[in-house]
Design a protein around this motif. Structure first.
Motif, mmCIF file in Angstrom:
data_model
loop_
_atom_site.group_PDB
_atom_site.id
_atom_site.type_symbol
_atom_site.label_atom_id
_atom_site.label_comp_id
_atom_site.label_asym_id
_atom_site.label_seq_id
_atom_site.Cartn_x
_atom_site.Cartn_y
_atom_site.Cartn_z
ATOM 1 N N LYS A 5 37.939 38.033 42.618
ATOM 2 C CA LYS A 5 37.526 38.769 41.335
ATOM 3 C C LYS A 5 36.076 39.633 41.980
ATOM 4 O O LYS A 5 36.055 40.834 41.873
ATOM 5 C CB LYS A 5 37.201 38.070 40.323
ATOM 6 C CG LYS A 5 38.424 37.427 39.494
ATOM 7 C CD LYS A 5 37.932 37.066 38.019
ATOM 8 C CE LYS A 5 39.109 36.571 37.360
ATOM 9 N NZ LYS A 5 38.846 35.770 36.278
ATOM 10 N N LEU A 6 35.293 38.768 42.451
ATOM 11 C CA LEU A 6 34.145 39.405 42.960
ATOM 12 C C LEU A 6 34.308 40.417 44.279
ATOM 13 O O LEU A 6 33.791 41.665 44.381
ATOM 14 C CB LEU A 6 33.173 38.324 43.622
ATOM 15 C CG LEU A 6 32.374 37.334 42.651
ATOM 16 C CD1 LEU A 6 31.776 36.371 43.224
ATOM 17 C CD2 LEU A 6 31.624 38.204 41.496
ATOM 18 N N TYR A 7 35.300 40.265 45.060
ATOM 19 C CA TYR A 7 35.428 41.086 46.168
ATOM 20 C C TYR A 7 36.112 42.436 45.605
ATOM 21 O O TYR A 7 35.944 43.509 45.904
ATOM 22 C CB TYR A 7 36.639 40.334 47.107
ATOM 23 C CG TYR A 7 36.781 41.415 48.526
ATOM 24 C CD1 TYR A 7 35.786 41.447 49.272
ATOM 25 C CD2 TYR A 7 38.006 42.190 48.314
ATOM 26 C CE1 TYR A 7 36.183 42.419 50.336
ATOM 27 C CE2 TYR A 7 38.150 42.951 49.464
ATOM 28 C CZ TYR A 7 37.460 43.153 50.580
ATOM 29 O OH TYR A 7 37.400 44.081 51.476
ATOM 30 N N VAL A 8 37.169 42.092 44.708
ATOM 31 C CA VAL A 8 37.957 43.305 44.357
ATOM 32 C C VAL A 8 36.879 44.210 43.387
ATOM 33 O O VAL A 8 37.219 45.525 43.262
ATOM 34 C CB VAL A 8 39.022 42.792 43.352
ATOM 35 C CG1 VAL A 8 39.959 44.146 42.601
ATOM 36 C CG2 VAL A 8 40.413 41.892 44.188
ATOM 37 N N ALA A 9 35.946 43.613 42.638
ATOM 38 C CA ALA A 9 35.204 44.384 42.111
ATOM 39 C C ALA A 9 34.169 45.427 42.736
ATOM 40 O O ALA A 9 33.590 46.418 42.213
ATOM 41 C CB ALA A 9 34.164 43.463 41.238
ATOM 42 N N LYS A 10 34.219 45.305 44.078
ATOM 43 C CA LYS A 10 33.501 46.228 45.059
ATOM 44 C C LYS A 10 34.216 47.538 45.332
ATOM 45 O O LYS A 10 35.346 47.413 44.991
ATOM 46 C CB LYS A 10 33.367 45.542 46.411
ATOM 47 C CG LYS A 10 32.383 44.334 46.344
ATOM 48 C CD LYS A 10 32.401 43.674 47.958
ATOM 49 C CE LYS A 10 31.757 42.371 47.999
ATOM 50 N NZ LYS A 10 31.918 41.814 49.306
ATOM 51 N N PRO A 11 33.520 48.473 45.392
ATOM 52 C CA PRO A 11 34.028 50.045 45.498
ATOM 53 C C PRO A 11 34.845 50.093 46.969
ATOM 54 O O PRO A 11 34.369 49.397 47.912
ATOM 55 C CB PRO A 11 32.740 50.796 45.445
ATOM 56 C CG PRO A 11 31.782 50.135 46.035
ATOM 57 C CD PRO A 11 31.998 48.767 45.584
ATOM 58 N N ARG A 12 36.008 50.783 47.072
ATOM 59 C CA ARG A 12 36.467 51.132 48.170
ATOM 60 C C ARG A 12 36.882 49.913 49.108
ATOM 61 O O ARG A 12 37.036 49.849 50.203
ATOM 62 C CB ARG A 12 35.846 51.928 49.142
ATOM 63 C CG ARG A 12 35.151 53.511 48.462
ATOM 64 C CD ARG A 12 34.502 54.156 49.419
ATOM 65 N NE ARG A 12 33.234 53.343 49.826
ATOM 66 C CZ ARG A 12 32.128 53.455 48.976
ATOM 67 N NH1 ARG A 12 32.136 54.211 47.730
ATOM 68 N NH2 ARG A 12 30.989 52.779 49.265
ATOM 69 N N ILE A 48 44.696 39.684 39.299
ATOM 70 C CA ILE A 48 43.424 40.164 39.147
ATOM 71 C C ILE A 48 43.048 41.089 40.350
ATOM 72 O O ILE A 48 42.010 41.672 40.095
ATOM 73 C CB ILE A 48 42.447 38.979 39.459
ATOM 74 C CG1 ILE A 48 42.610 38.277 40.853
ATOM 75 C CG2 ILE A 48 42.607 37.879 38.316
ATOM 76 C CD1 ILE A 48 41.543 37.292 41.283
ATOM 77 N N ILE A 49 43.696 41.471 41.219
ATOM 78 C CA ILE A 49 43.710 42.574 42.091
ATOM 79 C C ILE A 49 44.222 43.781 41.327
ATOM 80 O O ILE A 49 45.224 44.457 41.422
ATOM 81 C CB ILE A 49 44.463 42.175 43.120
ATOM 82 C CG1 ILE A 49 44.238 40.854 43.973
ATOM 83 C CG2 ILE A 49 44.206 43.578 44.338
ATOM 84 C CD1 ILE A 49 45.038 40.768 45.253
ATOM 85 N N THR A 50 43.152 44.349 40.631
ATOM 86 C CA THR A 50 43.553 45.578 39.966
ATOM 87 C C THR A 50 42.030 46.512 40.288
ATOM 88 O O THR A 50 41.003 46.087 40.476
ATOM 89 C CB THR A 50 43.358 45.310 38.358
ATOM 90 O OG1 THR A 50 42.323 44.634 38.004
ATOM 91 C CG2 THR A 50 44.749 44.467 37.995
ATOM 92 N N PRO A 51 42.049 47.973 39.781
ATOM 93 C CA PRO A 51 43.380 48.561 39.670
ATOM 94 C C PRO A 51 44.671 48.715 40.783
ATOM 95 O O PRO A 51 44.228 47.951 41.997
ATOM 96 C CB PRO A 51 43.076 50.030 39.296
ATOM 97 C CG PRO A 51 41.732 50.064 40.110
ATOM 98 C CD PRO A 51 40.961 48.931 40.081
ATOM 99 N N GLN A 52 45.659 49.227 40.500
ATOM 100 C CA GLN A 52 46.766 49.001 41.564
ATOM 101 C C GLN A 52 46.321 49.783 43.072
ATOM 102 O O GLN A 52 46.818 49.517 44.057
ATOM 103 C CB GLN A 52 48.106 49.930 41.143
ATOM 104 C CG GLN A 52 48.790 49.185 40.239
ATOM 105 C CD GLN A 52 49.377 47.826 40.898
ATOM 106 O OE1 GLN A 52 50.331 48.162 41.942
ATOM 107 N NE2 GLN A 52 49.129 46.664 40.335
#
Length: 673
Positions: free
Chosen positions: A308-315, A332-336
């Motif tokens: 979750k923390l990683y996916v929250a990062k930009p780009r 939890i890997i969102t958005p697509q």
């Protein structure tokens, strides 16, 4: 059968010396329509766990709960602590789905396990003989009222499983409800614990590529991918074990350990039970630094949080292989646009083709394994006429023989040791209740394998110590013909196994026979005995050089006998007159077939030539190993059973070119060449 007749049958069996396996000759399956219902001793009383699970379901506001037979890594073989379906149902087969409502309980499994299920289920359970998700969904629609929720553990569903259920429920006004806390775990009071001291590193002598080399190679595949992933999530247990050259003992018969890996271009997160990582392993993994080749150890249970923390990062964009990533991680890997998917991760597709060292040592392991199987077959040939040995004693003997071999690490799966009608169950393994005495009047099938530090083996042989019937000989020979036809075929690199699988069935089809299981599966290097994504199924990847797979056609006559001939082969370059980049199979299993079951008049001259060449290979490779181990009697037995067949005995005419043309035509239709 009335109880008095049942007792009489047991008494007669005891008096005649056939008490071992006496139950097998009588009623071994449940009869829930009888009054009172009949349950064999192998059935498990599941009343209490069903009551407790239903109590857990009520506050969740769900009308049904789905219990898959897998773990959070979507493994085929699972640890005892993950055997939730078995705990709830009593059924111990490796494939199935259980569903519980407030008033009903049902189990779905495929044809390999129908008889086993009838032996193990009590009358609380319905057996549904269609393992498809559409069948489960249809049953749920009929049992759950409109608007009702159906609970599931998202860690035990793949993305495809969740999608398939959702599609089936789409127009029915029923829906899935994700419940991250597993309800079976809440009622499983004596759930097994993790084994201690799980992780070990492989010795350098069985490794060609260090874990650092593997990491850099996988990163190069990420860099070269046009979709530009920034991270790769590894969920299958063999992915992390392969990447770091580590092995464990969390899963019976499989040297895996609970783990996930999140790999980026400059960081490595390894999610494991950190208290089991020794100081030596921490040094090996460079855990004290923060560079691109330094492994950061994280708690196994924290993978969701860190993802979750990683996916929250930009780009960022996370690459997952959807075949082995559970729905809890996927959702939890969102958005697509932060998600990239493929059927299999680049680790699995890379691991599928063995490097030079892996190929060499895996061949070596099969030579030593052949010694153990030859010892078993020679011993059985001696002792079965005495009438004292059983399916269980034969299974124990072959495991003992393997344990004496260099670098042995135990069996690679539970041995299938099956005589007579038990052999008609493709995945039968003997128990105290079903154990049959071996006799010269019945066919015997033994499917066994070993784990060695340098490889994993899997081999099946079918034998008869008396006089087989003409039908048994013909069926065996046609199974052998199927094995040979696949083994000797030449095909373009990149051909899918599914497009040559019919070669294993053709000789059986000609006389109206068939088998109901797959024709082969990948095999690992001290890994899983069923190693995806190699094999002959539609979702396997195309063959390329260095892939190991089993070839295992069979035939099973219900309540009578079973035949399977299984060998492990490796894809190697083929010498052709004109073309390049063609492959064929080289057989690395090295144990002779039962001569008395082979009707050479059915074999083509090409098949007979292949068989004689194979026997010459056994003599050339296994003979020196038997000499080295001082096993002269076993060598004499091997030489006797690998004498060449006179090629004049062949009278059948099977055109190699016509078989190849058929296979290539099918391949062209599938657009794979």
């Amino acid at each position: 059968m009335p109880s008095c007749v049942w007792l009489l049958a047991l008494s007669v069996a005891a008096l005649t010396g056939n008490i071992v396996g006496a139950v097998v000759y009588e009623q071994t399956e449940r009869n829930c329509s009888a009054f009172p219902p009949y349950l064999p001793s192998t059935a498990v009383n599941t009343t209490l766990q069903l009551q407790e699970l239903r109590a857990q379901m009520l506050p969740m506001n769900i009308f049904a709960y789905i219990i898959p037979g897998t773990d959070a890594h979507l493994s085929e073989y699972i640890a005892p602590r993950d055997a939730r379906m078995a705990f709830m149902t009593g059924f111990t087969g490796s494939a199935g789905t259980a569903v519980v409502t407030q008033t009903k309980a049902a189990l779905w499994t495929d044809s390999r396990y129908w008889v086993q299920a009838e032996r193990q289920l009590d009358c609380n359970w319905e057996l549904e003989k269609d393992g498809s998700i559409s069948s489960v969904a249809g049953w749920l629609i009929s049992e759950v009222p409109q608007g009702g929720k159906i609970g599931f553990d998202p860690f035990l569903f793949s993305l495809k499983t969740q999608e398939d259920y959702s599609i089936n429920f789409e127009s029915s006004n029923r829906s899935l409800k994700s419940i991250p806390v597993n309800l079976v775990d809440q009622v499983w009071k004596d759930r097994p614990q993790l084994p201690p001291d799980s992780l070990t590193r492989l010795p350098d002598r069985v490794i060609q590529r260090s874990w650092q080399m593997k990491v850099e190679h996988i990163r190069s595949l990420m860099r070269d991918n046009p979709y530009e992933p920034t991270a790769l999530l590894l969920s299958a247990l063999d992915e992390t074990a392969w990447l770091f050259n580590l092995r464990g003992n969390d899963i019976p018969y499989n040297p895996f350990f609970y783990s996930y890996t999140l790999l980026t271009m400059n960081e490595i997160w390894l999610f494991v039970h950190t208290d089991r990582v020794t100081e030596d392993l921490r040094v090996y993994l460079n855990t004290s630094c923060n560079g691109a080749l330094c492994v950061q150890l994280k708690s196994y249970d924290s993978v969701l949080e860190h993802l979750k923390l990683y996916v929250a990062k930009p780009r960022v964009k996370v690459w997952i292989g959807i075949e082995y990533t559970n729905y809890a991680l996927f959702e939890i890997i969102t958005p697509q646009d932060k998600l990239m998917t493929s059927s299999y991760s680049p680790v699995l597709t890379t691991k599928a083709a063995k490097d030079e060292t892996e190929q060499r040592i895996l061949r070596d392991a099969h030579v030593r394994d052949a010694v153990a199987v030859i010892q078993l077959l020679m011993w059985l040939e001696k002792v079965v006429p005495e009438g004292k040995e059983t399916e269980l004693s034969a299974a124990e003997y072959v495991n003992q023989c393997r344990n004496k071999q260099k670098d042995s690490r135990g069996p690679s799966f539970e041995t299938i040791s099956a005589s007579g009608p038990n052999a008609a169950l493709a995945h039968y393994s003997p128990t105290e209740e079903t154990n049959r005495r071996l006799t010269v009047d019945e066919m015997y099938l033994v499917d066994s394998g070993g784990q060695y530090l340098d490889g994993t083996t899997d081999i099946t042989r079918t034998v008869h110590w008396g006089t087989p019937t003409e039908m048994q000989k013909e069926a065996f020979t046609r199974v052998l013909m199927g094995n040979i036809e696949i083994s000797r075929t030449i095909f373009p690199s990149g051909t899918r196994g599914v497009n040559m699988e019919m070669l294993g069935r053709r000789a059986l089809w000609e006389v109206g026979l068939n088998y109901g299981h797959g024709t082969g599966h990948g095999v690992g290097n001290y890994f899983g005995v069923h190693e995806w994504p190699v094999g002959f199924q539609s979702n396997n990847i195309p063959f390329r050089e260095g892939m190991f797979t089993s070839i295992e056609p069979g035939y099973y006559k219900e309540n009578d006998f079973g035949i399977r001939i299984e060998d492990v082969v490796v894809t190697v370059p083929a010498n052709t007159k004109y073309g390049h980049n063609y492959l064929t199979f080289d057989t690395v299993s090295l144990v002779p077939y039962d001569r008395k079951l082979i009707d050479t008049s059915l074999l083509s001259s090409e098949q007979l030539q292949w068989l004689n060449k194979y026997y010459d290979t056994i003599q050339r490779l296994v003979g020196p190993e038997l000499d080295k181990q001082g096993l002269q009697e076993e060598k004499d037995w091997m030489l006797k059973n690998t004498q060449p067949f006179p090629e004049s005995e062949s009278s059948a005419s099977v055109s190699s070119s016509s078989l190849t043309l058929i296979m290539l035509a099918i391949a062209l239709l599938h657009n794979i060449i």
